[in-house]
Write an enzyme that holds these catalytic residues in place. Structure first.
Site, PDB file in Angstrom:
ATOM      1  N   LYS A   1       1.606   7.074 -24.826  1.00 54.54           N
ATOM      2  CA  LYS A   1       2.913   7.641 -24.487  1.00 54.54           C
ATOM      3  C   LYS A   1       2.733   8.982 -23.779  1.00 54.54           C
ATOM      4  CE  LYS A   1       7.429   8.808 -26.496  1.00 54.54           C
ATOM      5  NZ  LYS A   1       8.267   8.837 -27.722  1.00 54.54           N
TER       6      LYS A   1
ATOM      7  N   SER B   1      12.735   6.237 -27.804  1.00 53.91           N
ATOM      8  CA  SER B   1      12.280   6.819 -26.557  1.00 53.91           C
ATOM      9  C   SER B   1      10.955   6.258 -26.055  1.00 53.91           C
ATOM     10  CB  SER B   1      12.134   8.333 -26.731  1.00 53.91           C
ATOM     11  OG  SER B   1      11.092   8.641 -27.665  1.00 53.91           O
TER      12      SER B   1
ATOM     13  N   SER C   1      12.240   6.268 -32.672  1.00 54.84           N
ATOM     14  CA  SER C   1      11.713   6.007 -31.329  1.00 54.84           C
ATOM     15  C   SER C   1      10.450   5.167 -31.276  1.00 54.84           C
ATOM     16  CB  SER C   1      11.476   7.331 -30.589  1.00 54.84           C
ATOM     17  OG  SER C   1      12.701   7.901 -30.216  1.00 54.84           O
TER      18      SER C   1
END
Length: 494
Positions: free
Chosen positions: A79, A154, A178
């Site tokens: 990420k 997210s 998330s």
């Protein structure tokens, strides 16, 4: 040998036995990315040469006799909120576009030390603020099950990469859901460890008392193996828990719930969920009972206030954390033509560098912290947080784990909620309580509703992460027997 369909555990064994190499596995996944990421848009940055150099180093370390662990040579998508010294780190924001950090996050360093090969950086909602990846400054990612739908957020790029077989593993961060929410809507496994169980050093902060790094994988065992790699105390993180890592791999292999007390949260037992989601949840509870678990209804009355409290606490912390992006030290700088003051340059940069959702949360948080409103908003929200913790404490006196749907709905169409913040925030209805209190929680696939994945959330006490894995693995094994194979294998071809 179709390497991209193998689990991380299988790939690790193949590499260790010499049947394949880290380079061959990396090449297979890089080819898969090249073939499908134009549709999925999971990645913000991929550098084939850098990835293959990492893989060659792993092969050389193994040839030299170094003991690297079970995931050595296995590719991973990272990420774009974790700092990486050899790749850009943007947090999905224009204000950091092109920024190359001078240091690795602790989790990045631990991945490298254990020989995992970083394929690239994945897309995300800007500064991890969102539930759909539509808030990324670089455009949305797409759900591999239906490219017209969101992959969650997210950490949507990370979930999409694993669901699309671009990577067997990926990293995410979970501030309000998330990791678990995108895992649920893309049909994979996503774990939020106990807060402080995984280091935040080098993670670009959204809300410091909530942000929790964790793993994505296509199997519960793979998630546990990755969890074990990057967890553990870190002196660089003042919130890091100085305690042994729970025996998560052992629990994932055990996959047995016989005699466990499983609590169904009365307030979340399908309330607010789509009919298909509620039906799959009820079936999962019945499945657990058939496997020998004792099902107990548990009341957590303050869970219904968690969402409201979260959207005061998280923006307040974001208001403070994002003050550092001031155009003076790094990142974007707008209007610095020699005629403007530092304050003017700062204002222009933040106006152009931050997206609408980030601005919304900064303003909300700044207001909640302001003189005259602090006690009424932020202070009250923290009191609710305490009440939610007491609900968990009371519940875990009666049961070993709590279960609920992970999300109220399946993946929604891209664009459907982008102009309706309240509808977007409700995607995290079931996940937020565990963030407020720091509890461990996992999402595991539990079926399909209208052809789209549904997730089961298993919440455990603080440092009881192994309980979440134990229950999730039992559900996974039982459902694989029912489906004659993994749920993800039924995903449509891209």
């Amino acid at each position: 040998m179709d390497l991209v369909t193998k689990s991380a555990a299988e790939l690790g064994e193949l590499i260790a036995s010499g049947e394949t190499s880290a380079v061959e596995v990396a090449e297979a996944h890089l080819d898969r990315i090249a073939a499908v990421d134009g549709k999925v848009r999971a990645f913000l940055h991929v550098d084939r040469d850098t990835t293959l150099a990492q893989a060659r180093e792993v092969d050389e370390r193994r040839a030299a006799g170094e003991d690297l662990g079970p995931l050595a040579g296995v590719p991973i998508a990272h990420k774009d909120v974790f700092t990486t010294r050899d790749m850009p780190t943007t947090a999905g924001s224009k204000i950091l576009d092109g920024w190359r950090p001078p240091y690795d996050a602790t989790i990045t360093a631990r991945l490298r030390a254990k020989g995992l090969v970083i394929l690239g950086k994945t897309n995300m909602d800007e500064f991890a603020m969102g539930s759909s990846t539509e808030n990324s400054a670089f455009g949305p990612s797409h759900n591999p099950w239906d490219l017209a739908r969101v992959p969650g957020g997210s950490s949507g790029g990370s979930s999409a990469a694993v669901a699309a077989y671009q990577a067997p593993l990926s990293t995410g961060t979970d501030t309000g859901g998330s990791i678990r929410q995108p895992a649920a809507v893309t049909g994979i496994v996503g774990m939020k460890p106990t807060y402080g169980g995984s280091s935040r050093y080098g993670v670009i902060a959204f809300a410091s008392s909530l942000d929790t790094p964790g793993p994505f994988a296509r199997t519960v065992l793979d998630a546990a193996l990755l969890h074990e790699v990057f967890s553990g105390h870190d002196a660089m993180d003042s919130t890091s828990v100085d305690a042994p890592v729970p025996p998560v791999v052992e629990a994932a292999r055990r996959a047995d719930v016989n005699g466990l007390r499983v609590g169904v949260v009365k307030q979340f037992a399908g309330e607010g969920a789509e009919p298909g989601v509620a039906a799959r949840f009820e079936e999962a509870v019945e499945l657990l009972e058939s496997l020998g678990a004792k099902i107990v209804e548990v009341s957590c009355p303050h869970f219904t206030y968690a969402l409201s409290a979260y959207y005061l606490i998280a923006p307040s912390e974001a208001s403070s954390n994002l003050a550092r992006f001031d155009a003076m030290r790094y990142g974007l700088r707008v209007g610095d033509d020699g005629t403007r003051s530092a304050e003017e340059v700062m204002a222009l940069t933040r106006a152009q560098g931050f997206g609408p959702e980030v601005k919304r949360r900064i303003m909300l948080g700044t207001y909640a912290l302001s003189s005259g409103y602090y006690d009424a908003y932020y202070g009250k929200a923290q009191q609710v947080r305490t009440l939610v913790k007491r609900d968990f404490d009371t519940a875990f006196e009666q049961v070993d784990v709590l279960v609920s749907p992970t999300t109220p709905t399946t993946a929604f169409p891209i664009g459907e909620r982008v102009d309706d913040p309240m509808a977007m925030y409700l995607a995290d209805l079931y996940t937020i309580p565990a963030n407020l209190t720091g509890n461990a929680a996992i999402s595991v696939p539990c079926g399909l509703a209208d052809g789209l994945p549904v997730g089961l959330q298993v919440m455990a006490p603080v440092l009881g992460d192994d309980r979440s894995y134990r229950v999730a693995a039992a559900v996974e094994r039982a459902l694989e027997d029912r489906w004659s194979g993994p749920l993800l294998a039924k995903a449509p071809e891209l």
